[in-house]
Design a protein around this motif. Structure first.
Motif, PDB file in Angstrom:
ATOM      1  N   GLY A   1       0.811  -1.209   0.000  1.00 57.49           N
ATOM      2  CA  GLY A   1       0.000   0.000   0.000  1.00 57.49           C
ATOM      3  C   GLY A   1       0.842   1.255   0.000  1.00 57.49           C
ATOM      4  O   GLY A   1       0.551   2.223  -0.711  1.00 57.49           O
ATOM      5  N   THR A   2       1.919   1.242   0.777  1.00 54.22           N
ATOM      6  CA  THR A   2       2.797   2.414   0.882  1.00 54.22           C
ATOM      7  C   THR A   2       3.443   2.749  -0.453  1.00 54.22           C
ATOM      8  O   THR A   2       3.410   3.896  -0.909  1.00 54.22           O
ATOM      9  CB  THR A   2       3.880   2.179   1.952  1.00 54.22           C
ATOM     10  OG1 THR A   2       3.254   1.899   3.210  1.00 54.22           O
ATOM     11  CG2 THR A   2       4.774   3.408   2.089  1.00 54.22           C
ATOM     12  N   VAL A   3       4.044   1.746  -1.098  1.00 54.89           N
ATOM     13  CA  VAL A   3       4.761   2.011  -2.357  1.00 54.89           C
ATOM     14  C   VAL A   3       3.797   2.366  -3.484  1.00 54.89           C
ATOM     15  O   VAL A   3       4.119   3.189  -4.354  1.00 54.89           O
ATOM     16  CB  VAL A   3       5.663   0.825  -2.769  1.00 54.89           C
ATOM     17  CG1 VAL A   3       6.735   0.564  -1.723  1.00 54.89           C
ATOM     18  CG2 VAL A   3       4.847  -0.438  -3.017  1.00 54.89           C
ATOM     19  N   THR A   4       2.612   1.781  -3.479  1.00 54.38           N
ATOM     20  CA  THR A   4       1.633   2.091  -4.528  1.00 54.38           C
ATOM     21  C   THR A   4       1.160   3.540  -4.424  1.00 54.38           C
ATOM     22  O   THR A   4       1.093   4.260  -5.426  1.00 54.38           O
ATOM     23  CB  THR A   4       0.420   1.147  -4.438  1.00 54.38           C
ATOM     24  OG1 THR A   4       0.860  -0.201  -4.605  1.00 54.38           O
ATOM     25  CG2 THR A   4      -0.600   1.478  -5.513  1.00 54.38           C
ATOM     26  N   VAL A   5       0.872   3.975  -3.199  1.00 56.90           N
ATOM     27  CA  VAL A   5       0.384   5.341  -3.012  1.00 56.90           C
ATOM     28  C   VAL A   5       1.446   6.367  -3.367  1.00 56.90           C
ATOM     29  O   VAL A   5       1.171   7.335  -4.099  1.00 56.90           O
ATOM     30  CB  VAL A   5      -0.117   5.555  -1.568  1.00 56.90           C
ATOM     31  CG1 VAL A   5      -0.414   7.027  -1.321  1.00 56.90           C
ATOM     32  CG2 VAL A   5      -1.367   4.726  -1.307  1.00 56.90           C
ATOM     33  N   PHE A   6       2.693   6.186  -2.859  1.00 58.21           N
ATOM     34  CA  PHE A   6       3.684   7.217  -3.179  1.00 58.21           C
ATOM     35  C   PHE A   6       4.045   7.216  -4.659  1.00 58.21           C
ATOM     36  O   PHE A   6       4.394   8.245  -5.226  1.00 58.21           O
ATOM     37  CB  PHE A   6       4.902   7.183  -2.250  1.00 58.21           C
ATOM     38  CG  PHE A   6       5.900   6.083  -2.423  1.00 58.21           C
ATOM     39  CD1 PHE A   6       6.598   5.880  -3.616  1.00 58.21           C
ATOM     40  CD2 PHE A   6       6.238   5.268  -1.345  1.00 58.21           C
ATOM     41  CE1 PHE A   6       7.566   4.895  -3.749  1.00 58.21           C
ATOM     42  CE2 PHE A   6       7.208   4.281  -1.452  1.00 58.21           C
ATOM     43  CZ  PHE A   6       7.864   4.086  -2.668  1.00 58.21           C
TER      44      PHE A   6
END
Length: 394
Positions: free
Chosen positions: A277-282
């Motif tokens: 989730g973190t890498v997708t959002v940033f």
């Protein structure tokens, strides 16, 4: 006897400040233009820096693994001072090339070695699970230092655009005593004989044979070149928006404070949203930043730039942690340097192209082109990054 990891942490904070408290960056484009350079030449000059890093990044990373991270960082600190001293007394493109080569070689000796030093120090201190937290704090300190430099650099440049370079050489010198204070942590795992064959084996592993490490490296590199390119688009955007020079440093400070806060909070965000989730959002925020700034009014552009720098702050410590998790101690600095090598290689190729598009067409066209190209590359590498779960060890 417990390893003195806190001593290394303190030294790494100082080194980060010395490297990131960049007094010249807020007015660097104005400085170049005052010396008769256009955007194409500016990006060419940065391509020289990137090429220097590209050629020396992996050899110096391997040097750090074998000769010691401390030794590598001491050498890099001296060269950093030399680069700014050359800038302080030079005029014109080719003199600046000499300065950029010194700065590039100095940076290549520090980058990779610093993160490897931090991770192995935490391993020796038995708190390796807190790496993202400490990497975020150190990066945050660097961002805050760069924010302070944004204001100070703008004030120093009010009298002369050359003054920030004189002061910068003094700031860079802080890294020398800090590097000398470092304590080399014990390596974890078997020692590998330092040969050219072994060096190429690690490079092949990072870019080809180890599927997990390959996509981790490539996604991290595309993310890195995206944030690096935006840093060089920011000042032309300020100029296009009609900002006065006195505001350059203030806006630069706000952007870096934002990145600093994000870096400090990155471990909390990752814990809440998880790695995928973190890498997708940033990733989405970074790509949206390029496309949004290209088409939206300046006021919205500044908001998107702020969001972009927040995403950048989250990405840096998070992605470095993922690299550390899937590498062994005796290869860590080399692998991190491979990642930096790919970033600089891509920027050396793409930077001058974006600069020419800016000069020939316009800044919005160049940023739109960057958004489409970098967004495509990020989408492909992100897919495989998530598919092979490259954010966790086997």
């Amino acid at each position: 006897m417990q390893f003195p990891y806190r001593r290394n942490l303190f030294a790494l904070y100082i080194i980060k400040v010395a490297k990131w408290m960049n007094l010249v960056m807020p007015v660097i484009v104005l400085f170049y233009k005052s010396n008769g350079m256009g955007m194409a030449e500016i990006f060419q000059l940065q391509a020289v820096y990137s090429l220097t890093l590209m050629f020396f990044e992996i050899p110096t990373g391997y040097f750090a693994d074998k000769a010691g991270r401390k030794t590598s960082m001491i050498c890099g600190s001296f060269l950093g001072v030399a680069g700014y001293l050359i800038y302080s007394t030079s005029f014109g493109f080719w003199n600046f090339v000499m300065a950029e080569v010194a700065l590039g070689l100095g940076q290549s000796l520090v980058s990779g070695a610093d993160s490897a030093m931090l991770y192995d120090s935490l391993v020796a201190g038995r708190i390796a699970d807190k790496y993202t937290r400490y990497e975020g704090r150190i990066n945050s300190t660097g961002n805050f230092a760069e924010a302070l430099a944004g204001i100070a650099g703008g004030l120093l440049a009010a009298g002369s655009l050359r003054t920030p370079f004189y002061v910068q050489a003094t700031v860079a010198a802080l890294a020398i005593p800090a590097s000398l204070c470092l304590v080399e942590p014990p390596a974890v795992g078997a020692k590998i004989k330092p040969t050219l064959k072994n060096a190429f084996a690690i490079i092949r592993k990072a870019l080809h044979s180890d599927r997990k490490l390959k996509w981790n490296t490539l996604f991290s590199a595309v993310t890195g070149v995206s944030t690096l390119t935006m840093a060089w688009f920011a000042q032309p955007f300020f100029i296009q928006a009609g900002l006065s020079v006195s505001w350059f440093g203030i806006i630069w400070a706000v952007l870096n404070v934002t990145a600093g806060i994000a870096s400090a909070c990155a471990w909390k965000l990752e814990k809440r949203f998880g790695p995928s989730g973190t890498v997708t959002v940033f990733s989405l925020v970074l790509v949206s930043g390029y496309l949004g700034i290209s088409f939206l009014p300046s006021a919205m552009g500044f908001l998107l730039l702020l969001m972009f720098y927040f995403a950048r702050g989250v990405a840096t410590p998070t992605l470095r942690n993922y690299v550390n998790l899937i590498t062994v101690s005796e290869e860590r600095a080399t692998v991190l340097s491979v990642r930096n090598f790919v970033i600089r290689m891509m920027f050396a190729i793409l930077g001058p192209v974006f600069g020419r598009i800016t000069d020939k067409y316009s800044l919005p066209v160049a940023m739109a082109a960057a958004g489409v190209l970098l967004g495509t590359m990020m989408g492909i590498t992100l897919y495989y990054f998530l598919k092979y779960r490259t954010y966790q060890a086997d």
